[in-house]
Scaffold this motif. Structure first.
Motif, PDB file in Angstrom:
ATOM      1  N   ALA A 140      11.460  24.338 -19.126  1.00 33.01           N
ATOM      2  CA  ALA A 140      10.810  25.195 -18.129  1.00 33.01           C
ATOM      3  C   ALA A 140      11.824  25.681 -17.102  1.00 33.01           C
ATOM      4  N   LEU A 141      12.760  24.823 -16.705  1.00 26.48           N
ATOM      5  CA  LEU A 141      13.803  25.224 -15.757  1.00 26.48           C
ATOM      6  C   LEU A 141      14.688  26.314 -16.362  1.00 26.48           C
ATOM      7  N   LEU A 142      15.022  26.170 -17.625  1.00 20.56           N
ATOM      8  CA  LEU A 142      15.867  27.156 -18.300  1.00 20.56           C
ATOM      9  C   LEU A 142      15.192  28.529 -18.376  1.00 20.56           C
ATOM     10  N   ALA A 143      13.860  28.550 -18.280  1.00 15.93           N
ATOM     11  CA  ALA A 143      13.115  29.808 -18.361  1.00 15.93           C
ATOM     12  C   ALA A 143      13.034  30.545 -17.020  1.00 15.93           C
ATOM     13  N   ILE A 144      13.481  29.920 -15.926  1.00 18.00           N
ATOM     14  CA  ILE A 144      13.433  30.577 -14.615  1.00 18.00           C
ATOM     15  C   ILE A 144      14.602  31.556 -14.540  1.00 18.00           C
ATOM     16  N   PRO A 145      14.308  32.846 -14.405  1.00 19.70           N
ATOM     17  CA  PRO A 145      15.405  33.824 -14.383  1.00 19.70           C
ATOM     18  C   PRO A 145      16.308  33.687 -13.160  1.00 19.70           C
ATOM     19  N   TYR A 146      17.544  34.060 -13.332  1.00 19.70           N
ATOM     20  CA  TYR A 146      18.530  34.117 -12.254  1.00 19.70           C
ATOM     21  C   TYR A 146      17.934  34.932 -11.108  1.00 19.70           C
ATOM     22  N   GLY A 147      18.078  34.435  -9.887  1.00 20.96           N
ATOM     23  CA  GLY A 147      17.619  35.171  -8.720  1.00 20.96           C
ATOM     24  C   GLY A 147      16.140  35.060  -8.429  1.00 20.96           C
ATOM     25  N   GLN A 148      15.435  34.208  -9.178  1.00 23.26           N
ATOM     26  CA  GLN A 148      14.005  34.015  -8.951  1.00 23.26           C
ATOM     27  C   GLN A 148      13.725  32.538  -8.725  1.00 23.26           C
ATOM     28  N   THR A 149      12.569  32.255  -8.166  1.00 17.29           N
ATOM     29  CA  THR A 149      12.158  30.868  -7.941  1.00 17.29           C
ATOM     30  C   THR A 149      10.748  30.670  -8.475  1.00 17.29           C
ATOM     31  N   THR A 150      10.399  29.411  -8.619  1.00 17.03           N
ATOM     32  CA  THR A 150       9.039  29.029  -8.991  1.00 17.03           C
ATOM     33  C   THR A 150       8.724  27.742  -8.241  1.00 17.03           C
ATOM     34  N   THR A 151       7.511  27.235  -8.420  1.00 14.76           N
ATOM     35  CA  THR A 151       7.103  26.006  -7.741  1.00 14.76           C
ATOM     36  C   THR A 151       6.919  24.877  -8.743  1.00 14.76           C
ATOM     37  N   TYR A 152       6.911  23.653  -8.216  1.00 13.37           N
ATOM     38  CA  TYR A 152       6.640  22.484  -9.056  1.00 13.37           C
ATOM     39  C   TYR A 152       5.260  22.609  -9.687  1.00 13.37           C
ATOM     40  N   THR A 166       1.095  21.721 -23.471  1.00 15.48           N
ATOM     41  CA  THR A 166       0.831  20.422 -24.096  1.00 15.48           C
ATOM     42  C   THR A 166      -0.648  20.082 -24.216  1.00 15.48           C
ATOM     43  N   GLY A 167      -1.493  20.760 -23.412  1.00 15.57           N
ATOM     44  CA  GLY A 167      -2.910  20.417 -23.401  1.00 15.57           C
ATOM     45  C   GLY A 167      -3.210  19.173 -22.583  1.00 15.57           C
ATOM     46  N   ARG A 168      -2.201  18.644 -21.906  1.00 17.79           N
ATOM     47  CA  ARG A 168      -2.374  17.449 -21.067  1.00 17.79           C
ATOM     48  C   ARG A 168      -2.168  17.827 -19.609  1.00 17.79           C
ATOM     49  N   ARG A 169      -2.964  17.208 -18.751  1.00 19.28           N
ATOM     50  CA  ARG A 169      -2.827  17.456 -17.311  1.00 19.28           C
ATOM     51  C   ARG A 169      -1.444  16.994 -16.854  1.00 19.28           C
ATOM     52  N   GLN A 170      -0.808  17.803 -16.035  1.00 21.31           N
ATOM     53  CA  GLN A 170       0.525  17.490 -15.525  1.00 21.31           C
ATOM     54  C   GLN A 170       0.501  17.529 -14.001  1.00 21.31           C
ATOM     55  N   SER A 171       1.220  16.649 -13.393  1.00 22.17           N
ATOM     56  CA  SER A 171       1.277  16.539 -11.946  1.00 22.17           C
ATOM     57  C   SER A 171       2.510  17.252 -11.396  1.00 22.17           C
ATOM     58  N   PRO A 172       2.351  18.063 -10.337  1.00 20.38           N
ATOM     59  CA  PRO A 172       3.537  18.651  -9.697  1.00 20.38           C
ATOM     60  C   PRO A 172       4.518  17.581  -9.212  1.00 20.38           C
ATOM     61  N   ARG A 173       4.001  16.443  -8.789  1.00 19.21           N
ATOM     62  CA  ARG A 173       4.886  15.358  -8.329  1.00 19.21           C
ATOM     63  C   ARG A 173       5.730  14.822  -9.488  1.00 19.21           C
ATOM     64  N   ALA A 174       5.121  14.661 -10.668  1.00 18.22           N
ATOM     65  CA  ALA A 174       5.873  14.203 -11.844  1.00 18.22           C
ATOM     66  C   ALA A 174       6.922  15.238 -12.239  1.00 18.22           C
ATOM     67  N   VAL A 175       6.557  16.514 -12.129  1.00 16.83           N
ATOM     68  CA  VAL A 175       7.524  17.581 -12.397  1.00 16.83           C
ATOM     69  C   VAL A 175       8.679  17.465 -11.412  1.00 16.83           C
ATOM     70  N   GLY A 176       8.366  17.225 -10.135  1.00 15.59           N
ATOM     71  CA  GLY A 176       9.405  17.079  -9.115  1.00 15.59           C
ATOM     72  C   GLY A 176      10.355  15.943  -9.425  1.00 15.59           C
TER      73      GLY A 176
END
Length: 194
Positions: A89-101, A112-122
């Motif tokens: 997912a990090l590799l998919a963030i284009p140069y010069g852009q940002t996204t959130t956890y 994945t079809g599974r619930r994911q936590s922004p904290r776990a992503v962090g």
């Protein structure tokens, strides 16, 4: 395991590692997780390893303001299944852009079809063993907070500024471990270098 140092014009020295086949790590000299994934490795300084030569050339292009694709490098996948999903997912963030956890968590939920936590992503982003190359600096908090950066907030700000991605609404935290990283983390790890 082999290593080289790369001195950057804006974020100090990086240590880049290779197993001889590909790039296994890239850390700031004060990274909170310096050497993550190399716990049992002894590093030998070898500037002539082809993967390290490729990484230095890639970093030259990046810091010259070009937009090289990290997938040009022979990156070696280390980490848990979840960490590797986050890395993609990090590799998919284009140069010069940002996204959130949270946005990454939603993307992984859809994938994945599974619930994911922004904290776990962090947590997975924070353990990224390939700083700069795998652009963990492009991830910000939902409220625009520049949190969770192992090399320190100043380096995150510098990288976002370098890419033209620093926004006025971004907030720099005033407290927390992400502000400065760990002084001399590379030197502490260096005691295990050959």
């Amino acid at each position: 395991m082999y290593c080289t140092e790369y001195r950057t014009p804006i974020v100090g020295t990086l240590t880049v590692t290779s197993d001889g086949r590909g790039v296994t790590g890239c850390w700031f000299d004060n990274d909170r997780h310096f050497g993550y994934g190399l716990e049992d490795a002894t590093l030998e300084r070898r500037d002539d390893v082809p993967a390290l030569t490729q990484a230095r050339a890639w970093l030259d292009r990046y810091f010259a303001g070009e937009k090289p694709d990290p997938r040009e490098l022979p990156l070696i996948a280390h980490g848990t299944e979840f960490q590797l999903l986050v890395r993609e997912a990090l590799l998919a963030i284009p140069y010069g852009q940002t996204t959130t956890y949270g946005a990454i968590a939603k993307r992984l939920e859809a994938q994945t079809g599974r619930r994911q936590s922004p904290r776990a992503v962090g947590c997975a982003v924070g353990h990224n063993p390939l700083c700069v190359i795998v652009p963990c600096h492009r991830v910000v908090g939902a409220n625009g907070s520049l949190t969770g950066f192992g090399g320190g907030i100043d380096r995150k700000v510098a990288l976002l500024e370098h890419e033209g991605a620093l926004r006025p609404e971004f907030k720099v935290p005033r407290r927390g471990t992400a502000l400065e990283g760990i002084p001399n983390a590379a030197l502490a790890f260096g005691a295990r270098r050959a």
